[in-house]
Write a protein that holds these residues in place. Sequence first.
Motif, PDB file in Angstrom:
ATOM      1  N   TYR A 283       0.787  -1.228  -0.003  1.00  8.15           N
ATOM      2  CA  TYR A 283       0.113   0.017  -0.109  1.00  8.15           C
ATOM      3  C   TYR A 283       0.936   1.344  -0.029  1.00  8.15           C
ATOM      4  O   TYR A 283       0.656   2.052  -0.786  1.00  8.15           O
ATOM      5  CB  TYR A 283      -0.878  -0.051   1.235  1.00  8.15           C
ATOM      6  CG  TYR A 283      -1.845   1.307   1.424  1.00  8.15           C
ATOM      7  CD1 TYR A 283      -2.904   1.532   0.441  1.00  8.15           C
ATOM      8  CD2 TYR A 283      -1.437   2.155   2.512  1.00  8.15           C
ATOM      9  CE1 TYR A 283      -3.398   2.873   0.736  1.00  8.15           C
ATOM     10  CE2 TYR A 283      -2.138   3.477   2.619  1.00  8.15           C
ATOM     11  CZ  TYR A 283      -3.440   3.261   1.800  1.00  8.15           C
ATOM     12  OH  TYR A 283      -4.059   4.468   1.872  1.00  8.15           O
ATOM     13  N   LEU A 284       1.818   1.220   0.823  1.00  4.85           N
ATOM     14  CA  LEU A 284       2.898   2.436   0.901  1.00  4.85           C
ATOM     15  C   LEU A 284       3.462   2.598  -0.340  1.00  4.85           C
ATOM     16  O   LEU A 284       4.028   3.798  -0.621  1.00  4.85           O
ATOM     17  CB  LEU A 284       3.696   2.427   2.076  1.00  4.85           C
ATOM     18  CG  LEU A 284       2.891   2.497   3.433  1.00  4.85           C
ATOM     19  CD1 LEU A 284       3.900   1.896   4.661  1.00  4.85           C
ATOM     20  CD2 LEU A 284       2.429   3.729   3.741  1.00  4.85           C
ATOM     21  N   SER A 285       3.969   1.652  -1.046  1.00  7.80           N
ATOM     22  CA  SER A 285       4.535   1.707  -2.403  1.00  7.80           C
ATOM     23  C   SER A 285       3.738   2.409  -3.179  1.00  7.80           C
ATOM     24  O   SER A 285       4.359   2.875  -4.216  1.00  7.80           O
ATOM     25  CB  SER A 285       5.067   0.291  -2.935  1.00  7.80           C
ATOM     26  OG  SER A 285       6.060  -0.190  -1.859  1.00  7.80           O
ATOM     27  N   HIS A 286       2.354   1.967  -3.309  1.00  5.03           N
ATOM     28  CA  HIS A 286       1.545   2.721  -4.234  1.00  5.03           C
ATOM     29  C   HIS A 286       1.434   4.255  -4.106  1.00  5.03           C
ATOM     30  O   HIS A 286       0.949   4.920  -4.855  1.00  5.03           O
ATOM     31  CB  HIS A 286       0.154   1.957  -4.290  1.00  5.03           C
ATOM     32  CG  HIS A 286       0.140   0.605  -4.867  1.00  5.03           C
ATOM     33  ND1 HIS A 286       0.396   0.581  -6.172  1.00  5.03           N
ATOM     34  CD2 HIS A 286      -0.148  -0.501  -4.449  1.00  5.03           C
ATOM     35  CE1 HIS A 286       0.298  -0.924  -6.591  1.00  5.03           C
ATOM     36  NE2 HIS A 286       0.068  -1.541  -5.548  1.00  5.03           N
ATOM     37  N   LEU A 287       1.680   4.423  -2.501  1.00  7.83           N
ATOM     38  CA  LEU A 287       1.473   6.102  -2.305  1.00  7.83           C
ATOM     39  C   LEU A 287       3.151   6.688  -2.909  1.00  7.83           C
ATOM     40  O   LEU A 287       2.810   8.004  -2.694  1.00  7.83           O
ATOM     41  CB  LEU A 287       1.339   6.009  -0.756  1.00  7.83           C
ATOM     42  CG  LEU A 287      -0.118   5.649   0.063  1.00  7.83           C
ATOM     43  CD1 LEU A 287       0.183   5.968   1.360  1.00  7.83           C
ATOM     44  CD2 LEU A 287      -1.214   6.356  -0.723  1.00  7.83           C
ATOM     45  N   GLY A 288       3.843   5.952  -3.056  1.00  4.34           N
ATOM     46  CA  GLY A 288       5.105   6.513  -3.694  1.00  4.34           C
ATOM     47  C   GLY A 288       6.314   6.797  -2.702  1.00  4.34           C
ATOM     48  O   GLY A 288       7.101   7.814  -2.961  1.00  4.34           O
ATOM     49  N   VAL A 289       6.096   6.295  -1.361  1.00  4.97           N
ATOM     50  CA  VAL A 289       7.139   6.446  -0.540  1.00  4.97           C
ATOM     51  C   VAL A 289       8.517   6.025  -0.920  1.00  4.97           C
ATOM     52  O   VAL A 289       8.552   5.187  -1.894  1.00  4.97           O
ATOM     53  CB  VAL A 289       6.682   5.742   0.863  1.00  4.97           C
ATOM     54  CG1 VAL A 289       5.605   6.146   1.472  1.00  4.97           C
ATOM     55  CG2 VAL A 289       6.947   4.414   0.878  1.00  4.97           C
ATOM     56  N   ASP A 290       9.445   6.578  -0.382  1.00  9.65           N
ATOM     57  CA  ASP A 290      10.650   6.583  -0.813  1.00  9.65           C
ATOM     58  C   ASP A 290      11.544   5.410  -0.395  1.00  9.65           C
ATOM     59  O   ASP A 290      12.691   5.056  -0.828  1.00  9.65           O
ATOM     60  CB  ASP A 290      11.548   7.952  -1.012  1.00  9.65           C
ATOM     61  CG  ASP A 290      10.926   9.017  -1.865  1.00  9.65           C
ATOM     62  OD1 ASP A 290      10.974   9.111  -2.818  1.00  9.65           O
ATOM     63  OD2 ASP A 290      10.139   9.949  -1.093  1.00  9.65           O
ATOM     64  N   GLY A 291      11.041   5.094   0.686  1.00 13.84           N
ATOM     65  CA  GLY A 291      11.715   3.790   1.582  1.00 13.84           C
ATOM     66  C   GLY A 291      10.855   3.357   2.697  1.00 13.84           C
ATOM     67  O   GLY A 291      10.026   4.051   2.954  1.00 13.84           O
ATOM     68  N   LEU A 292      11.270   2.246   3.134  1.00 16.24           N
ATOM     69  CA  LEU A 292      10.505   1.326   4.027  1.00 16.24           C
ATOM     70  C   LEU A 292      11.351   0.728   5.051  1.00 16.24           C
ATOM     71  O   LEU A 292      12.200   0.344   4.797  1.00 16.24           O
ATOM     72  CB  LEU A 292       9.545   0.292   3.465  1.00 16.24           C
ATOM     73  CG  LEU A 292       8.855   0.817   2.356  1.00 16.24           C
ATOM     74  CD1 LEU A 292       8.004  -0.788   1.610  1.00 16.24           C
ATOM     75  CD2 LEU A 292       7.549   1.399   2.963  1.00 16.24           C
ATOM     76  N   MET A 293      11.242   1.203   6.335  1.00 16.84           N
ATOM     77  CA  MET A 293      12.167   0.656   7.489  1.00 16.84           C
ATOM     78  C   MET A 293      11.221  -0.092   8.364  1.00 16.84           C
ATOM     79  O   MET A 293      10.165   0.000   8.886  1.00 16.84           O
ATOM     80  CB  MET A 293      12.769   1.853   8.129  1.00 16.84           C
ATOM     81  CG  MET A 293      13.671   2.764   7.143  1.00 16.84           C
ATOM     82  SD  MET A 293      14.727   3.943   8.080  1.00 16.84           S
ATOM     83  CE  MET A 293      13.730   5.014   8.727  1.00 16.84           C
ATOM     84  N   ILE A 294      12.002  -0.988   8.844  1.00 20.76           N
ATOM     85  CA  ILE A 294      11.377  -2.020   9.990  1.00 20.76           C
ATOM     86  C   ILE A 294      12.343  -1.983  11.279  1.00 20.76           C
ATOM     87  O   ILE A 294      13.341  -2.009  11.357  1.00 20.76           O
ATOM     88  CB  ILE A 294      11.348  -3.469   9.635  1.00 20.76           C
ATOM     89  CG1 ILE A 294      10.431  -3.486   8.408  1.00 20.76           C
ATOM     90  CG2 ILE A 294      10.859  -4.404  10.633  1.00 20.76           C
ATOM     91  CD1 ILE A 294      10.430  -5.007   7.838  1.00 20.76           C
ATOM     92  N   SER A 295      11.431  -1.710  12.208  1.00 19.62           N
ATOM     93  CA  SER A 295      12.359  -1.660  13.840  1.00 19.62           C
ATOM     94  C   SER A 295      11.564  -2.670  14.659  1.00 19.62           C
ATOM     95  O   SER A 295      10.562  -3.115  14.703  1.00 19.62           O
ATOM     96  CB  SER A 295      11.936  -0.401  14.590  1.00 19.62           C
ATOM     97  OG  SER A 295      12.776   0.680  13.632  1.00 19.62           O
ATOM     98  N   PRO A 296      12.696  -3.465  15.309  1.00 17.25           N
ATOM     99  CA  PRO A 296      12.055  -4.548  16.459  1.00 17.25           C
ATOM    100  C   PRO A 296      11.558  -3.696  17.430  1.00 17.25           C
ATOM    101  O   PRO A 296      12.103  -2.811  18.038  1.00 17.25           O
ATOM    102  CB  PRO A 296      13.115  -5.207  16.824  1.00 17.25           C
ATOM    103  CG  PRO A 296      14.315  -4.304  16.835  1.00 17.25           C
ATOM    104  CD  PRO A 296      13.967  -3.414  15.516  1.00 17.25           C
ATOM    105  N   ALA A 297      10.460  -4.141  18.071  1.00 15.71           N
ATOM    106  CA  ALA A 297       9.978  -3.775  19.550  1.00 15.71           C
ATOM    107  C   ALA A 297      10.884  -4.436  20.743  1.00 15.71           C
ATOM    108  O   ALA A 297      11.221  -5.776  20.531  1.00 15.71           O
ATOM    109  CB  ALA A 297       8.653  -4.429  19.741  1.00 15.71           C
ATOM    110  N   TYR A 298      11.312  -3.613  21.612  1.00 13.23           N
ATOM    111  CA  TYR A 298      11.834  -3.905  22.734  1.00 13.23           C
ATOM    112  C   TYR A 298      11.131  -4.629  24.015  1.00 13.23           C
ATOM    113  O   TYR A 298      10.035  -3.737  24.329  1.00 13.23           O
ATOM    114  CB  TYR A 298      13.049  -2.803  23.155  1.00 13.23           C
ATOM    115  CG  TYR A 298      13.820  -2.607  22.162  1.00 13.23           C
ATOM    116  CD1 TYR A 298      15.159  -3.495  21.887  1.00 13.23           C
ATOM    117  CD2 TYR A 298      13.721  -1.433  21.182  1.00 13.23           C
ATOM    118  CE1 TYR A 298      15.869  -3.099  20.665  1.00 13.23           C
ATOM    119  CE2 TYR A 298      14.583  -1.230  19.970  1.00 13.23           C
ATOM    120  CZ  TYR A 298      15.675  -1.965  19.941  1.00 13.23           C
ATOM    121  OH  TYR A 298      16.567  -1.674  19.205  1.00 13.23           O
TER     122      TYR A 298
END
Length: 202
Positions: free
Chosen positions: A186-201
């Motif tokens: 979905y975000l790729s269709h919005l044209g975002v320039d990058g996707l990041m993932i963070s772990p929950a602590y």
Amino acid sequence: VRFPFSLTRSMAGYLLKKSLSGEKHFPLVLMLEPLHACNLRCTGCGRIREYADCVDRRLSIDDCLGALDECGAPIVSICGGEPLIYPEIGELVQAILARRKHIYLCTNGVALADKLPRFKPDGRLFINVHLDGMENTHDRIVGKQGVFAQAVAGIEAAKKAGFQVCTNTTVYKPTNPHEVAVLFEYLSHLGVDGLMISPAYG
């Protein structure tokens, strides 16, 4: 995230300079928190509890720039709290860009569409919007309905205005990997320039 060439060049030059000077330990990113306050009370964030006695405090622009100059790192992550409720956020961003630093402005996106006029698109500025799932999941995690829609509206407005936008998604134990894949599509269709993932602590 597709890092712009200017960021790669700045980081490479910084690393080379440190290597030639013989320094073995030095910062790569300054995590700058101009304030602790936030406009949400998200499930996975302990800031409201941990900073209860100082949640109303904030740094001056001079304090922020002093930390920046002392640190010397080429990248600044402006976080918090919610940096878009920092009264001088526009001036702070411009002052950091004037020092030729790269900025990741981290936000929950609630106020993004309204605050965009305070900024100008710049190759050194990334707006980083936090989204932890699709609408129902994200709104449940942040404890407030409508936040996902506000964040998406902010992303769309920022992209339309010419800003670089990326997102950050926290993965918890109950996170559904399929939903993360759907979110990224979905975000790729919005044209975002990058996707990041963070772990929950824990």
